[in-house]
Scaffold this active site. Structure first.
Site, short mmCIF file in Angstrom:
data_model
loop_
_atom_site.label_atom_id
_atom_site.label_comp_id
_atom_site.label_asym_id
_atom_site.label_seq_id
_atom_site.Cartn_x
_atom_site.Cartn_y
_atom_site.Cartn_z
N GLU A 139 6.47 -6.41 -14.23
CA GLU A 139 6.69 -7.84 -14.02
C GLU A 139 6.10 -8.61 -15.19
O GLU A 139 4.95 -8.40 -15.57
CB GLU A 139 6.03 -8.27 -12.71
CG GLU A 139 6.12 -9.77 -12.46
CD GLU A 139 5.21 -10.24 -11.33
OE1 GLU A 139 5.03 -11.47 -11.21
OE2 GLU A 139 4.67 -9.40 -10.59
N CYS A 380 -19.20 -10.21 0.95
CA CYS A 380 -19.83 -10.40 -0.34
C CYS A 380 -20.83 -11.56 -0.30
O CYS A 380 -21.91 -11.43 0.27
CB CYS A 380 -18.75 -10.60 -1.41
SG CYS A 380 -19.37 -10.40 -3.10
N HIS A 513 -15.69 -5.84 -0.62
CA HIS A 513 -14.49 -6.60 -0.27
C HIS A 513 -13.48 -5.70 0.44
O HIS A 513 -12.56 -5.16 -0.20
CB HIS A 513 -13.85 -7.19 -1.53
CG HIS A 513 -14.59 -8.34 -2.12
ND1 HIS A 513 -14.33 -9.65 -1.81
CD2 HIS A 513 -15.63 -8.37 -3.00
CE1 HIS A 513 -15.14 -10.44 -2.48
NE2 HIS A 513 -15.95 -9.69 -3.21
N GLU A 515 -11.01 -6.48 2.22
CA GLU A 515 -9.65 -7.02 2.23
C GLU A 515 -8.76 -6.42 1.15
O GLU A 515 -7.54 -6.36 1.30
CB GLU A 515 -9.68 -8.56 2.07
CG GLU A 515 -10.11 -9.10 0.73
CD GLU A 515 -11.61 -9.32 0.59
OE1 GLU A 515 -12.01 -10.15 -0.23
OE2 GLU A 515 -12.38 -8.64 1.30
#
Length: 538
Positions: A139, A380, A513, A515
């Site tokens: 990309e 965090c 983290h 996520e």
């Protein structure tokens, strides 16, 4: 030999090149092919690590410690392939490497120029670290027509000649706007964008048209005619209600089949879209929901917490729930207003961040969650704030804080200048901010009988980090005597990795983290458990 697919964008930015690339990657992968995804960013920063979230959005972190564009998060979530440092490059990194070589005399006195030196460096990046991949999707950031992206576009033009047109494919993503006043869909912006691309020597093979309503056959035929592309390769992508519909939508439009047709490849099998259909149904049709408050400094820009938002959605999918995100700006959260603003929430999350601004609002929200038994997840900086809140209000250390916030404090949290990784000493600094933090995948060991160990179902975990301040391990005994357990710790017993409060239904904070590793098809256990606890708190 790998086949290379280059994805460019036109008309306006933020059309969804990353999501389109990620969706195509899943479809090809599901058909049985090995895929690699890469992002080439035109800005002059070495990486987005020192960029404001308001400017750039989230900084995504890879296993091997690269601070990258948030599109790599899309790549990982859709394909399940962990990205590497070699999957993201910027103009700044390209020029930095070239100038270092020039200073060392590696160009043997030649004049260093955009062509061939910059373009060659870009081409080397595109093919670097490619082994047995069937497809490499690259990309190109920005929009065709931007001066910054010219070297990248020239490089991919040359690259296509180098490997041959039978090994390279150009996809151009454009906006096809609907004009409400005249009730018309306009193709002219797409025509101009493709004209700009062709002027640079690149003829797109497939055009993806982003629009808010279906494009009539006449307009598609017009795009085909004026852009010199087969009408079968004019792909429509209408705005979807959830991004997890994207692979379904692209397959319906036969994007993956047209890619295979271009390369004259007979498909191994049809892609499996059942998981995405199930996820879409859950996200759009679940009758039950929970309210999750995200209290941070960058809530006014949704992309600042992109992976976090998605991980919470994944937790909702696991629990068959819709997630209502309540975004609260910590700067303006006063102690006197906390009860009123958080009265209707089922769970509270404090995300990562840097600096003093908004810290008191975060601490007030954590105090409310702790005292009122509301499920709490700190990530965090959120863990550091939870430790400071507990030190001030339970241990009665009124001057407890972080040296990041105040130099005249009792340092419950402080700057770490060295740590261990794979048996080697790593050094950090607060002087050079870029790339000097504790970054990437690090192991941690979880305490027996802790809630977090039950959630992970493992004593040893590996998670991604991005921080330079750590909780002071010397206070561990003081905290644990008052009920806050250091339930996760680094293998050398020096760095706290997770804390939890025993006499609380669900109060966990982690230095890492989680996520970044959550996937819609494989939700992260911490988020799944957090949402389940929030459901019980309804």
């Amino acid at each position: 030999m790998a086949r290379y697919i280059f994805v460019t964008g036109g008309v306006v930015s933020s059309l969804g090149k990353g999501l389109s690339s990620a969706s195509l990657a899943y479809l090809l992968q599901s058909r049985g092919y090995k895929v690699r995804l890469r992002k080439l960013d035109p800005y002059l920063n070495i990486d987005p690590g020192t960029m404001s979230p308001f400017q750039h959005g989230e900084v995504f972190v890879t296993d091997d410690g690269a601070e990258t564009d948030l599109d790599l998060g899309h790549y990982e979530r859709f394909s399940g392939i962990s990205a590497k440092q070699s999957d993201n490059v910027t103009t700044g990194k390209i020029y930095s490497d070239i100038l270092k070589k020039e200073r060392r005399g590696l160009y043997l006195g030649k004049t260093v120029q955009v062509i061939p030196h910059v373009t060659n460096e870009i081409k080397d990046f595109i093919k670097k670290d490619i082994k047995d991949e069937d497809f490499v999707i690259c990309e190109i950031g920005g929009t065709v027509g931007d001066i910054e992206s010219l070297p990248f576009l020239e490089a991919i033009r040359q690259f296509s000649i180098d490997v041959g047109s039978n090994k390279s494919l150009f996809i151009h993503l454009t906006l096809v706007p609907y004009m409400k006043a005249s009730d018309e869909i306009k193709t002219k912006p797409t025509q101009h964008s493709v004209k700009e691309l062709r002027a640079l020597g690149i003829q797109p093979n497939i055009i993806i048209c982003r629009c808010e309503r279906p494009i009539p056959f006449g307009q598609r035929k017009k795009i085909s005619l004026f852009c010199n592309v087969s009408i079968d390769n004019v792909i429509e992508t209408i705005d979807v209600k959830t991004i997890y519909e994207a692979p379904i939508s692209f397959h319906k439009e036969k994007l993956d089949q047209q890619v295979l047709n271009y390369f004259k490849i007979k498909s191994k099998r049809q892609p499996n879209l059942l998981p995405w259909k199930k996820i879409t149904k859950t996200v759009l049709s679940s009758k039950n929901s929970v309210n999750i408050a995200i209290i941070g400094k960058y809530v006014n820009l949704k992309d600042a917490y992109k992976s976090l938002d998605e991980a919470l959605t994944h937790g909702g999918i696991k629990n068959n729930l819709k997630i209502n995100l309540i975004r609260i700006e910590s700067d303006y959260l006063k102690v006197s207003e906390v009860k009123k603003k958080l009265a209707a929430v089922n769970g509270i999350l404090i995300p990562g961040g840097f600096g003093k601004r908004g810290t008191e609002g975060k601490i007030a929200a954590i105090s409310y969650a702790r005292k009122n038994k509301i499920p709490f997840l700190g990530i965090c900086f959120g863990m550091q704030m939870a430790v400071i809140e507990f030190a001030r209000n339970v241990l009665k250390i009124k001057k407890a804080s972080s040296t990041e916030i105040s130099k005249q404090c009792i340092p419950i949290v402080g700057l770490i200048d060295e740590w261990s990784k794979n048996g080697k000493v790593q050094k950090g600094t607060s002087k050079n901010l870029g790339g000097t933090m504790r970054l990437g995948l690090y192991p941690a060991k979880l305490k027996e009988s802790s809630l977090i160990k039950k959630i992970y179902k493992s004593r040893n975990i590996n998670e991604r980090h991005r921080h330079r301040y750590e909780v002071n391990i010397n206070y561990q005994k003081n905290f644990e005597e008052k009920g806050m357990s250091f339930s996760g710790i680094s293998p050398d017993n020096k760095l706290p990795e997770a804390i939890e409060i025993k006499k609380h239904p669900w109060f966990i904070a982690v230095q890492f983290h989680p996520e970044f590793k959550s996937r819609p098809l494989l939700p992260h256990p911490l988020f799944s458990s957090f949402i389940a606890a929030a459901k019980k708190n309804k």
